[in-house]
Design a protein around this motif. Structure first.
Motif, short mmCIF file in Angstrom:
data_model
loop_
_atom_site.label_atom_id
_atom_site.label_comp_id
_atom_site.label_asym_id
_atom_site.label_seq_id
_atom_site.Cartn_x
_atom_site.Cartn_y
_atom_site.Cartn_z
N LEU A 108 41.10 22.93 -1.66
CA LEU A 108 42.55 23.78 -2.13
C LEU A 108 42.27 24.55 -3.49
CD1 LEU A 108 45.47 24.33 -1.97
CD2 LEU A 108 45.92 22.06 -2.94
N ILE A 109 41.44 23.89 -4.46
CA ILE A 109 40.93 24.33 -5.91
C ILE A 109 40.16 25.66 -5.51
CG2 ILE A 109 39.92 24.15 -7.89
CD1 ILE A 109 40.68 21.19 -7.75
N HIS A 110 39.35 25.64 -4.94
CA HIS A 110 38.45 26.79 -4.78
C HIS A 110 39.12 27.71 -4.01
CE1 HIS A 110 35.58 29.20 -2.20
NE2 HIS A 110 35.11 29.06 -3.50
N HIS A 111 39.80 27.50 -2.87
CA HIS A 111 40.54 28.45 -2.24
C HIS A 111 41.80 29.30 -3.08
CE1 HIS A 111 42.14 30.31 1.49
NE2 HIS A 111 43.52 30.04 1.05
N LEU A 112 42.46 28.49 -3.96
CA LEU A 112 43.43 29.10 -4.61
C LEU A 112 42.88 30.10 -5.78
CD1 LEU A 112 46.13 26.38 -5.04
CD2 LEU A 112 46.31 28.44 -3.60
N LEU A 113 41.90 29.48 -6.36
CA LEU A 113 41.20 30.18 -7.61
C LEU A 113 40.73 31.50 -7.03
CD1 LEU A 113 39.72 27.35 -9.85
CD2 LEU A 113 41.92 28.71 -10.25
N ASP A 114 40.01 31.42 -5.76
CA ASP A 114 39.25 32.47 -5.13
C ASP A 114 40.22 33.47 -4.58
OD1 ASP A 114 36.74 33.82 -4.34
OD2 ASP A 114 37.39 33.23 -2.22
N ARG A 115 41.27 33.06 -4.02
CA ARG A 115 41.98 34.08 -3.32
C ARG A 115 43.08 34.77 -4.12
NH1 ARG A 115 42.70 35.57 2.04
NH2 ARG A 115 41.39 34.18 3.23
#
Length: 114
Positions: A100-107
């Motif tokens: 979730l952390i990676h997804h939000l920061l990336d998107r």
């Protein structure tokens, strides 16, 4: 034979309007899911873990893009709460929180600062 019109039915050629709630606003899904996550309290029960898991999945599956109306401070607050809720002995939830952390920061193209 008499024609009968059912209350609320459309006559030929009429189009049904979409209800206003059905039209998604940018960031609306994030706000709704974030509010649900922030309402939770740390609990290591099976039902709490299931709820957290489902919320993480929904947050990950949201269609985010830059300019979606999601404020960086809202993402930060959500991620802090997510980390508070995840019991460290639950490897799958820890992995899901990292995703979730990676997804939000990336998107959302949010910068990380230390």
């Amino acid at each position: 034979m008499a024609a009968v019109q059912v209350a609320g039915s459309l006559t030929p050629g009429q189009q049904r309007e979409a209800p206003r709630e059905a039209i998604p606003e940018p960031g609306n899904g994030f706000r709704r899911l974030s509010a649900r996550l922030c309402a939770l309290r740390p609990d290591d029960s099976s039902s709490a873990r299931t709820e957290i898991h489902l919320l993480f999945d929904q947050l990950i599956s949201e269609n985010y893009c830059q300019g979606s109306g999601v404020a960086p401070q809202d993402v930060s607050a959500l991620l802090v709460q997510a980390c508070r809720l995840v019991p460290l002995n639950q490897n799958h939830l820890v992995s899901k929180a990292s995703q979730l952390i990676h997804h939000l920061l990336d998107r959302l193209q949010l910068p990380m600062s230390g």
